[in-house]
Design an enzyme around this catalytic site. Structure first.
Site, mmCIF file in Angstrom:
data_model
loop_
_atom_site.group_PDB
_atom_site.id
_atom_site.type_symbol
_atom_site.label_atom_id
_atom_site.label_comp_id
_atom_site.label_asym_id
_atom_site.label_seq_id
_atom_site.Cartn_x
_atom_site.Cartn_y
_atom_site.Cartn_z
ATOM 1 N N ASP A 175 0.740 -1.217 -0.066
ATOM 2 C CA ASP A 175 -0.105 0.088 -0.143
ATOM 3 C C ASP A 175 0.829 1.322 0.016
ATOM 4 O O ASP A 175 2.141 1.091 0.343
ATOM 5 C CB ASP A 175 -0.869 0.025 1.241
ATOM 6 C CG ASP A 175 -2.286 -0.681 0.912
ATOM 7 O OD1 ASP A 175 -2.237 -1.352 0.131
ATOM 8 O OD2 ASP A 175 -2.808 -0.729 1.948
ATOM 9 N N ASP A 176 0.166 2.474 -0.210
ATOM 10 C CA ASP A 176 0.872 3.801 -0.168
ATOM 11 C C ASP A 176 2.004 3.828 -1.208
ATOM 12 O O ASP A 176 2.708 4.781 -1.003
ATOM 13 C CB ASP A 176 1.189 3.934 1.093
ATOM 14 C CG ASP A 176 0.296 4.021 2.203
ATOM 15 O OD1 ASP A 176 -1.100 4.109 2.072
ATOM 16 O OD2 ASP A 176 0.667 3.691 3.628
ATOM 17 N N HIS A 236 -7.770 4.103 1.069
ATOM 18 C CA HIS A 236 -6.557 4.497 2.028
ATOM 19 C C HIS A 236 -7.258 4.821 3.461
ATOM 20 O O HIS A 236 -8.391 5.449 3.591
ATOM 21 C CB HIS A 236 -6.074 5.847 1.691
ATOM 22 C CG HIS A 236 -4.667 6.390 2.431
ATOM 23 N ND1 HIS A 236 -3.882 5.597 2.925
ATOM 24 C CD2 HIS A 236 -4.634 7.598 2.955
ATOM 25 C CE1 HIS A 236 -3.019 6.431 3.584
ATOM 26 N NE2 HIS A 236 -3.250 7.519 3.453
#
Length: 327
Positions: free
Chosen positions: A30-31, A151
């Site tokens: 993620d991110d 998110h």
């Protein structure tokens, strides 16, 4: 043998003769796009076989670099839709909207949830922002996301999930994430505040399932990652999480990948956050990097995921890493 089109990382790890896998596992970093050091750590992890998929923050300060790296290394990529951190992508929402505070930034992980609960968030503006983020993703990558999640799990929140599902369905993005993790409540080491937050995430995710089903959106049988974040990630904790996942019933009510037929293997997604810690004032989504990104937890996850013992564990448990497109 399953007839699947394995992603490059899967082909790389696959032995000449491989027994029937018990699990097809998407390991999502993620991110991606948060900062250059996060990007580099994620790429290093992918090349080492520790992850098989990434989720891009298009409003991240290093989003373009991340998209370029994904193209260069042929990394399967989806969209990490962001309504809680940084600056909106949609220009008409950057000056005055219900999505931002007096400083022009999103309200934050808990601030967004509180504003939503008070009825202060316009769902029309949520839809505009989600569509703008998909548009920027396409501009950066040259194709639609292979999956789309949220998110800080914003995509399963009340009201937001309806809008999110409509956008994903309209654009024919095939997969999302449903953060309901088996074994979540048998973790005595988990701090009380995280336990409370994860319990709410699970409730929201369970409530989102009928909405996602109604829109024809798919997701893997099992989700993992809440119990293995940061310093809680270890080879024993990953083994424990995989054991819970392998014991799951693919025909359970939380799964959408079966679609009425029996799956020979469990499908799962493991959410991870590898990277090198962000430098202060470098990265983020407009406000600079947060404590989570600057912490040593990022490099700890990277080290564990790259450990040959983890790859050996996958082999031992007949877990095949793949991308969403391989499910």
């Amino acid at each position: 043998m399953m007839n699947v089109n394995l992603s490059p990382v899967c082909r790389q790890q696959r032995p000449a003769i491989m027994p029937q896998p018990r699990m097809m596992l998407v390991v999502t970093g993620d991110d991606f796009g948060y900062c250059p050091r996060r990007n580099q750590g994620i790429v290093d992890c992918f090349q080492a076989g520790g992850i098989s998929n990434v989720s891009l923050l298009v409003n991240g300060s290093a989003a373009k670099q991340a998209a370029d790296l994904a193209k260069r290394h042929n990394i399967p990529i989806g969209l990490h839709a962001n309504l809680s951190e940084g600056i909106p992508v949609c220009q008409s929402l950057q000056q005055s909207s219900t999505l931002i505070n007096q400083h022009g930034f999103f309200h934050g992980k808990m601030g967004f949830r509180q504003a939503l609960k008070r009825g202060e968030v316009s769902m029309k503006q949520v839809e505009l922002e989600l569509r703008a983020q998909v548009g920027l993703f396409v501009e950066l990558n040259g194709h639609l996301p292979e999956h789309m999640d949220g998110h800080q799990h914003v995509h399963v929140l009340p009201e937001v999930r309806e809008v999110f599902a409509k956008v994903v369905s309209d654009l024919r993005i095939p997969y999302t994430r449903v953060p309901v993790e088996p074994g979540l409540y048998s973790c005595p080491w988990m701090p009380a505040h995280l336990h409370k937050f994860y319990k709410q995430v699970e409730k929201d995710a369970l409530d989102a399932i009928p909405v996602f089903r109604r829109h024809g959106i798919r997701w893997p049988d099992v989700y993992l990652g809440l119990t293995t974040m940061g310093q809680n990630m270890s080879i024993p904790s990953l083994h424990r999480a995989l054991s819970y996942a392998l014991a799951a019933d693919p025909s359970s009510s939380t799964s959408s990948s079966v679609q009425g037929s029996h799956q020979p293997v469990v499908t799962a997604e493991l959410m991870v956050h590898p990277g090198y810690p962000s430098h202060p004032k470098e990265g983020g989504c407009g406000e600079g990097p947060d404590d989570f990104s600057q912490s040593a937890d990022r490099q700890h996850e990277l080290s564990v995921l790259k450990d040959p013992s983890v790859l050996a564990l996958y082999c031992q448990e007949r877990v095949q890493l793949c991308a969403f497109r391989d499910l």
